[in-house]
Design an enzyme around this catalytic site. Structure first.
Site, mmCIF file in Angstrom:
data_model
loop_
_atom_site.group_PDB
_atom_site.id
_atom_site.type_symbol
_atom_site.label_atom_id
_atom_site.label_comp_id
_atom_site.label_asym_id
_atom_site.label_seq_id
_atom_site.Cartn_x
_atom_site.Cartn_y
_atom_site.Cartn_z
ATOM 1 N N ASP A 127 14.285 52.269 15.844
ATOM 2 C CA ASP A 127 13.068 52.209 16.672
ATOM 3 C C ASP A 127 12.064 51.245 16.050
ATOM 4 O O ASP A 127 10.847 51.426 16.176
ATOM 5 C CB ASP A 127 12.443 53.587 16.887
ATOM 6 N N HIS A 133 13.521 47.446 19.206
ATOM 7 C CA HIS A 133 12.630 46.649 20.063
ATOM 8 C C HIS A 133 12.513 45.257 19.456
ATOM 9 O O HIS A 133 12.060 45.112 18.317
ATOM 10 C CB HIS A 133 11.235 47.282 20.135
ATOM 11 N N HIS A 181 18.807 51.596 18.260
ATOM 12 C CA HIS A 181 17.543 51.640 19.033
ATOM 13 C C HIS A 181 16.585 50.629 18.427
ATOM 14 O O HIS A 181 16.011 50.859 17.361
ATOM 15 C CB HIS A 181 16.938 53.047 18.969
ATOM 16 N N HIS A 206 15.420 58.788 19.200
ATOM 17 C CA HIS A 206 14.480 59.058 18.088
ATOM 18 C C HIS A 206 14.004 60.499 18.027
ATOM 19 O O HIS A 206 12.829 60.781 18.165
ATOM 20 C CB HIS A 206 13.296 58.083 18.126
ATOM 21 N N LYS A 224 18.002 52.828 29.809
ATOM 22 C CA LYS A 224 16.978 53.557 29.045
ATOM 23 C C LYS A 224 15.932 54.127 29.991
ATOM 24 O O LYS A 224 15.307 53.390 30.745
ATOM 25 C CB LYS A 224 16.314 52.597 28.041
ATOM 26 N N HIS A 243 13.876 58.503 26.300
ATOM 27 C CA HIS A 243 12.708 58.794 25.462
ATOM 28 C C HIS A 243 12.229 60.174 25.886
ATOM 29 O O HIS A 243 11.549 60.310 26.902
ATOM 30 C CB HIS A 243 11.610 57.743 25.668
#
Ligand code: NCD
Ligand code: ZN
Length: 334
Positions: A237, A14, A12, A165, A94, A131
């Site tokens: 994350d 970004h 995960h 997460h 996602k 999420h």
């Protein structure tokens, strides 16, 4: 002492776009053999062409590292033709509840209106990454989302679902109930509680979604991860924001942990005397759940202390200024 990790994965991540991408991608590429790339760009990644363009930009930003970006689409209602075309190029889709976190405004508002796309994903074996937060009281959001996870896991028993997460004991109990459900856990949720964020002087660089929870939740996460739960996967994350977006009124949510994630995990697992469980958490559990062919690459660490820089470019990293016990030695493509 030395430690070798075989094909470590960040499930995960970004990486953003433009200059930020160029700035942060090499840190992940230096430590990991691959990562699941989140699609919440300023314009969310919602088409195959956008997936391919973004993947090319990531590979360029990584230079020559043997790093595989596992791409995701941002959830919307997709047609069978769109999913058929995309599925070879993505690891999953996602799903964000609308407005729940950074750049998620285009997310889902009505969870009962999405079953058609979910049924197609189940049929075409495309995993669903979620999420999982409600829009209730901030400390209860994850727990309140559990009923949705349960409904989805039961309605679509062959759909692979990843609770992203997770931060609570409640999420761990749901994980126990469903074979088709796995979860990612971040480094920071293994280390922090809400006290670290707002218990003393407020720490904007520790502010993230989901917010860090109670000591009891953190302990439950640690127990599950350190005992080698087979459906828990590391997902950093790591979510960089420039300092001006963190150190201001209206601080953005997200912790940039890519440069420290693996060495700090080694330190945590060593301190808990369970280093033998680390390969499952950072690689083999994910490879099994997602049926991935590993990129052949080993990453080595040795027990030499190093101090985490205060800044990497415009971004302040997690554990800035602290001394970590393990350093990256080198890596080789084999
Ligand atoms: C992430 C981001 O900045 O994109 N922020 C965060 O606090 N984790 C989005 C997310 O994963 O929630
Ligand atoms: Zn994220």
């Amino acid at each position: 002492m030395q430690l070798t990790l075989d094909a470590p994965l960040d499930m995960h991540l970004h990486l953003r776009e433009g200059e930020m991408l160029t700035q942060v991608a090499p840190h992940s590429a230096a430590h990991f053999s691959g990562a699941v790339i989140m699609p919440n760009l300023r314009t969310p990644v919602t088409s195959l062409q956008e997936v391919l363009d973004y993947q090319a930009a990531i590979l360029e930003a990584c230079g020559s590292e043997a790093f595989r970006p596992y791409m995701t689409l941002f959830f919307r209602q997709y047609s069978r033709a769109e999913l058929l075309a995309a599925r070879e190029h993505i690891i999953g889709i996602k799903l964000y509840p609308a407005g729940i976190t950074t750049q998620s405004e285009a997310g889902v508002m009505d969870f009962h209106g999405i079953d058609q796309t979910l049924a197609l994903m189940e049929e075409l074996e495309i995993p669903l990454l979620i999420h999982g937060e409600s829009n209730g009281f901030v400390m209860d959001r994850e727990q309140e989302f559990m009923a949705t996870y349960q409904r989805l896991a039961e309605s679509f028993p062959s759909l692979s679902i990843v609770m992203e997460h997770i931060t609570t004991a409640a999420a761990l109990s749901v994980l126990e109930q469903y074979e088709n459900v796995a979860a990612t856990v971040t480094l920071h949720h293994l280390m922090l509680t809400l006290d670290d964020v707002i218990g003393g002087l407020m720490q904007p660089h520790l502010f993230c979604k989901p917010i860090a929870k109670t000591p009891r939740d953190r302990e439950a996460l640690r127990q599950a991860v350190f005992s080698g739960h087979p459906r828990l996967m590391f997902g950093s994350d790591s979510a960089p924001h420039p300092r001006h977006a963190k150190e201001c009124c209206g601080c953005a949510a997200g912790i940039f942990s890519a440069p420290v994630a693996l060495p700090m995990l080694v330190q945590l697992f060593a301190a808990a005397d369970c280093l033998e469980q680390l390969p499952a958490f950072v690689s083999t559990n994910a490879r099994r759940f997602y049926r991935l062919e590993p990129v052949p690459r080993t990453v080595r660490f040795h027990d030499q202390p190093w101090q985490v820089p205060e800044h990497y470019g415009t971004v302040r990293p997690f554990l800035a200024g602290e001394t970590l016990e393990w350093s990256l030695t080198d890596h080789r493509n084999s």
